[in-house]
Design an enzyme around this catalytic site. Sequence first.
Site, PDB file in Angstrom:
ATOM      1  CD  GLU A   1      18.440  10.260  67.793  1.00  0.00           C
ATOM      2  OE1 GLU A   1      19.017  11.217  68.320  1.00  0.00           O
ATOM      3  OE2 GLU A   1      17.340  10.359  67.226  1.00  0.00           O
TER       4      GLU A   1
ATOM      5  CB  CYS B   1      12.561  26.806  67.874  1.00  0.00           C
ATOM      6  SG  CYS B   1      12.986  27.917  69.222  1.00  0.00           S
TER       7      CYS B   1
ATOM      8  CB  CYS C   1       7.763  33.169  66.544  1.00  0.00           C
ATOM      9  SG  CYS C   1       9.428  33.199  67.246  1.00  0.00           S
TER      10      CYS C   1
ATOM     11  CB  CYS D   1       6.219  28.330  66.987  1.00  0.00           C
ATOM     12  SG  CYS D   1       6.689  27.388  68.449  1.00  0.00           S
TER      13      CYS D   1
ATOM     14  CB  CYS E   1       7.103  31.349  73.084  1.00  0.00           C
ATOM     15  SG  CYS E   1       8.872  31.583  72.991  1.00  0.00           S
TER      16      CYS E   1
HETATM   17  S1  SF4 Z   1       7.607  30.954  69.577  1.00  0.00           S
HETATM   18 FE1  SF4 Z   1       9.288  30.523  70.974  1.00  0.00          FE
HETATM   19  S2  SF4 Z   1       9.566  28.298  70.889  1.00  0.00           S
HETATM   20 FE2  SF4 Z   1       8.355  28.908  69.107  1.00  0.00          FE
HETATM   21  S3  SF4 Z   1       9.826  29.240  67.448  1.00  0.00           S
HETATM   22 FE3  SF4 Z   1       9.496  31.217  68.445  1.00  0.00          FE
HETATM   23  S4  SF4 Z   1      11.125  31.334  69.987  1.00  0.00           S
HETATM   24 FE4  SF4 Z   1      10.959  29.179  69.387  1.00  0.00          FE
END
Ligand code: SF4
Length: 383
Positions: A52, A207, A214, A217, A223
């Site tokens: 970390e 992200c 996205c 994601c 989102c």
């Molecule tokens: S959908 Fe939203 S949370 Fe997901 S990668 Fe894209 S900007 Fe980031």
Amino acid sequence: MPVAPDRVAVWSATEAPASGLSAQLIAWQRQHGRHALPWQGTRDPYRVWLSEIMLQQTQVTTVLGYYERFLQHFPDVAALAAAPQDAVLAQWAGLGYYSRARNLHRCAQDVVGRFGGAFPSDPADLESLPGIGRSTAAAIAAFCFGRRTAICDGNVRRVLSRVLGFDEDLAQAAAQRRLWDIAEALLPAQDIEAYTQGLMDLGATLCTPRRPDCERCPWRDTCVARAQQRQADYPRRSRRLQRGRRDIVWLWLQEADGAVWLCQRPQTGIWAGLWCLPECDDLAQARAVGAALGVRPQVLAPFKHVLTHQDLWLQPVLLRLSPDVDVQAVERHLRGLGPQEPVPAACRRVLPHQRAAHGLPAPLQRLLESPPQPAPADLFSPG
Ligand code: SF4
């Protein structure tokens, strides 16, 4: 819709949105997240803590080259606590942000001195240790002790502010606290390790600050930033970093056997505690040192080294010393001391094979390994 602050209280009470988001993230982490990093698959707080700290402000690919080697030198917290600071800095050299290494060392000594050699499990106790902030404490507590507590470092702030449309100014401490409250409200009732790792993985792999991916994601349907096509607007932060510039002239005092003179830097400021070439104010002073030593200085090409807040322009000046040179006289000259005044013993001659035992900043290591060409001769013309 952007998130209103009072939603936090509602979420804390019901956890309804939290369970949906966290379940999606946990499932995604299990299938698509990172599982083979050398600090994963262990609950050993020493290994997790070390990773970390190394990963703060440093890419995974860079840390991979240091992590195992550091563990070979210091296999447990007791070994690290007992080591001299120079040995710790030497193993850290090149990773940058050297205050992390000094805090790492002090933290190990505190774990031994205050906690009997075992890392505490309580996030508040962890946070009381040098170099461990709230987010790092939460990560250690979650990964090693299964504690249900929220991380909220820079990557997580970016992810959460995008997915939730949190558009308060994160330069303000109050906004940071509110986002942290939201992060706490989003925590799942169980599987905290997978959830915490999922947040880290999402911020590191999909992200990302620029061009988030996205479509892959797990939160793409929820989102807010994606729905608004305003990913680049989050996180909102009004204060922008002002970059500065600093010019440093390095005196590279080299002897015939390859030894160079290195001085330990003060314990505060850049490269604190590391070993570095002596500095002088400008080329005129370097020229004066050369004249005092009877050596013609060779001005090498300057180069830039980028730090977070400023660009350093490093100007090395090579002085090849004859065997009978009085280096103490050089130091007196640099420090403006009289002939009888004692010189602080912060400098030493270091042979090439002794360098590894000293912590050297990365640009100095590179310079000594592959010196640049001499600069055009007129840079050192009298005047
Ligand atoms: S959908 Fe939203 S949370 Fe997901 S990668 Fe894209 S900007 Fe980031």
